[in-house]
Design a protein around this motif. Structure first.
Motif, short mmCIF file in Angstrom:
data_model
loop_
_atom_site.label_atom_id
_atom_site.label_comp_id
_atom_site.label_asym_id
_atom_site.label_seq_id
_atom_site.Cartn_x
_atom_site.Cartn_y
_atom_site.Cartn_z
N THR A 162 34.43 4.62 23.99
CA THR A 162 34.48 5.67 23.03
C THR A 162 34.49 5.06 21.73
O THR A 162 35.40 4.43 21.88
CB THR A 162 35.01 6.56 24.21
OG1 THR A 162 35.15 7.11 25.80
CG2 THR A 162 34.32 8.26 23.79
N PHE A 164 35.77 6.73 17.97
CA PHE A 164 36.18 8.27 17.69
C PHE A 164 37.02 7.90 15.68
O PHE A 164 36.50 6.42 16.34
CB PHE A 164 37.48 8.82 17.89
CG PHE A 164 37.90 8.55 19.08
CD1 PHE A 164 37.66 9.89 19.83
CD2 PHE A 164 37.39 7.73 20.30
CE1 PHE A 164 37.48 10.28 21.31
CE2 PHE A 164 37.95 7.82 21.58
CZ PHE A 164 37.50 9.19 22.54
N ILE A 287 44.54 10.41 14.68
CA ILE A 287 42.58 10.51 15.08
C ILE A 287 43.06 12.15 15.39
O ILE A 287 44.21 13.02 15.36
CB ILE A 287 42.33 10.56 16.39
CG1 ILE A 287 42.82 8.29 16.43
CG2 ILE A 287 41.06 10.82 17.39
CD1 ILE A 287 43.51 8.21 17.05
N ARG A 291 39.33 16.02 18.41
CA ARG A 291 38.92 14.59 18.94
C ARG A 291 39.91 14.23 20.30
O ARG A 291 40.14 13.37 20.75
CB ARG A 291 38.30 13.85 18.48
CG ARG A 291 37.36 14.12 17.54
CD ARG A 291 37.07 13.46 16.93
NE ARG A 291 36.00 14.13 15.19
CZ ARG A 291 34.61 13.76 15.96
NH1 ARG A 291 34.03 13.56 16.80
NH2 ARG A 291 34.05 14.69 14.49
N PHE A 295 40.57 11.64 23.19
CA PHE A 295 41.05 10.02 22.89
C PHE A 295 41.50 9.73 23.84
O PHE A 295 41.56 8.67 24.65
CB PHE A 295 41.17 9.73 21.94
CG PHE A 295 42.10 8.85 21.16
CD1 PHE A 295 41.76 7.49 20.86
CD2 PHE A 295 43.87 9.43 21.14
CE1 PHE A 295 42.55 6.33 20.70
CE2 PHE A 295 44.63 7.76 20.89
CZ PHE A 295 43.65 6.47 21.16
#
Length: 314
Positions: A162, A164, A287, A291, A295
């Motif tokens: 994933t 970010f 981050i 999001r 995360f």
């Protein structure tokens, strides 16, 4: 290896790399045109990542053999180029999730320490961040989510990846120079002075993590009302001692071996789905908060994880 030119969506970067290495090590008769056709199936936008996977899987014996083959000099040149070239922080259009996983794993392997590689090899959670150089003064000193962090984990045949947006550099809103008197910081709304006066000129110098490998742990009590992560070993920072908003060789005495302590966390920042995002970073890895739940879900609850930070190609 089939002589048929493969469709890109079928191309397994790591499988190609393993077969390529095995063929060279065993000194088998190699049909150059067959391998060339496979390589040419990879579009220009993915070539760099493809060769990084090949380079990461190439054994010394295979490379020696490759170097000695006259017709294959261009292939060996690609291996050397990717070995010494900075990876891109842009997000390429991988055609399969495995292509992405193998590509970012190869970058992690190239830049990570032996301990980090060990965790990666045995399927433990690892993070790779690619930093795109940007000015601390940009976006009126609020910082930029222009870097990329990739969360990776492998369990048997299952690969989880994933990605970010992340900020790995401080915003000038936390620079003492923005408090007044420095024309370069016009338009920056000063928040507070954060940093270390590394060059003893009476001004706190903004700092960021040097590229390298860091082991993070869950931070007791979290940070800013949410989970956060902190190292246990002193972090090395580099400082913007000339105040131009950049971290370059022009910054005299820029390496700060101990002033940051363990203060450069991984934590949530401001949202990035607004007109003017604020990263909330004075040197931490942040981050976007919109999001951040995703995360945290991707990270899970490990005892610790390795975070490899790489300065991407400018």
């Amino acid at each position: 290896m089939s002589a048929r030119r493969p469709e890109l969506a079928e191309l397994d970067f790591a499988n190609f790399a393993r077969q390529f290495d095995r063929c060279l090590r065993q000194d088998k008769v190699i049909a150059f045109s067959r391998w060339r056709d496979i390589v040419e199936a990879v579009p220009p936008g993915l070539q760099d990542f493809f060769w990084r996977v090949v380079e990461a899987h190439l054994s010394p014996a295979a490379e020696t053999r490759l170097r000695g083959l006259r017709d294959w000099r261009d292939f060996h040149g690609e291996v050397l180029d990717t070995r010494f070239r900075r990876p891109s922080a842009e997000r390429p259009q991988f055609r399969t999730p495995k292509q992405a996983f193998d590509s970012y794993s190869a970058i992690f392997w190239r830049f990570g320490t032996t301990d980090a590689r060990f965790d990666q090899r045995f399927g433990r959670l690892v993070l790779l961040a690619l930093r795109k150089e940007s000015s601390t003064i940009a976006n009126r000193g609020k910082g930029s989510y222009d870097d990329l962090v990739v969360v990776m984990r492998r369990t048997g045949r299952f690969r989880e990846l994933t990605s970010f947006p992340i900020c790995t550099e401080p915003g000038a809103q936390y620079s003492q120079r923005a408090s007044g008197g420095d024309a370069r910081y016009k338009g920056v709304k000063f928040s507070k002075a954060d940093g270390v006066d590394i060059n003893k000129d009476g001004i706190k110098d903004a700092g960021r993590l040097t590229e390298g490998t860091y082991q993070y742990f869950e931070k007791k009590g979290g940070f800013l009302g949410d989970r956060a992560f902190q190292v246990k070993a002193t972090q090395v920072a580099e400082r913007d001692t000339d105040g131009d908003g950049r971290f370059t060789q022009d910054d005299k005495s820029r390496i700060d071996p101990s002033g940051a302590g363990t203060s450069m966390y991984i934590h949530r920042g401001g949202a990035d789905n607004v007109l003017e995002p604020n990263t909330w970073s004075a040197g931490c890895q942040t981050i976007p908060k919109n999001r951040y739940p995703t995360f945290l879900k991707a990270v899970g609850s490990p005892n610790a994880f390795y975070y490899v930070l790489v300065n991407a190609a400018s």
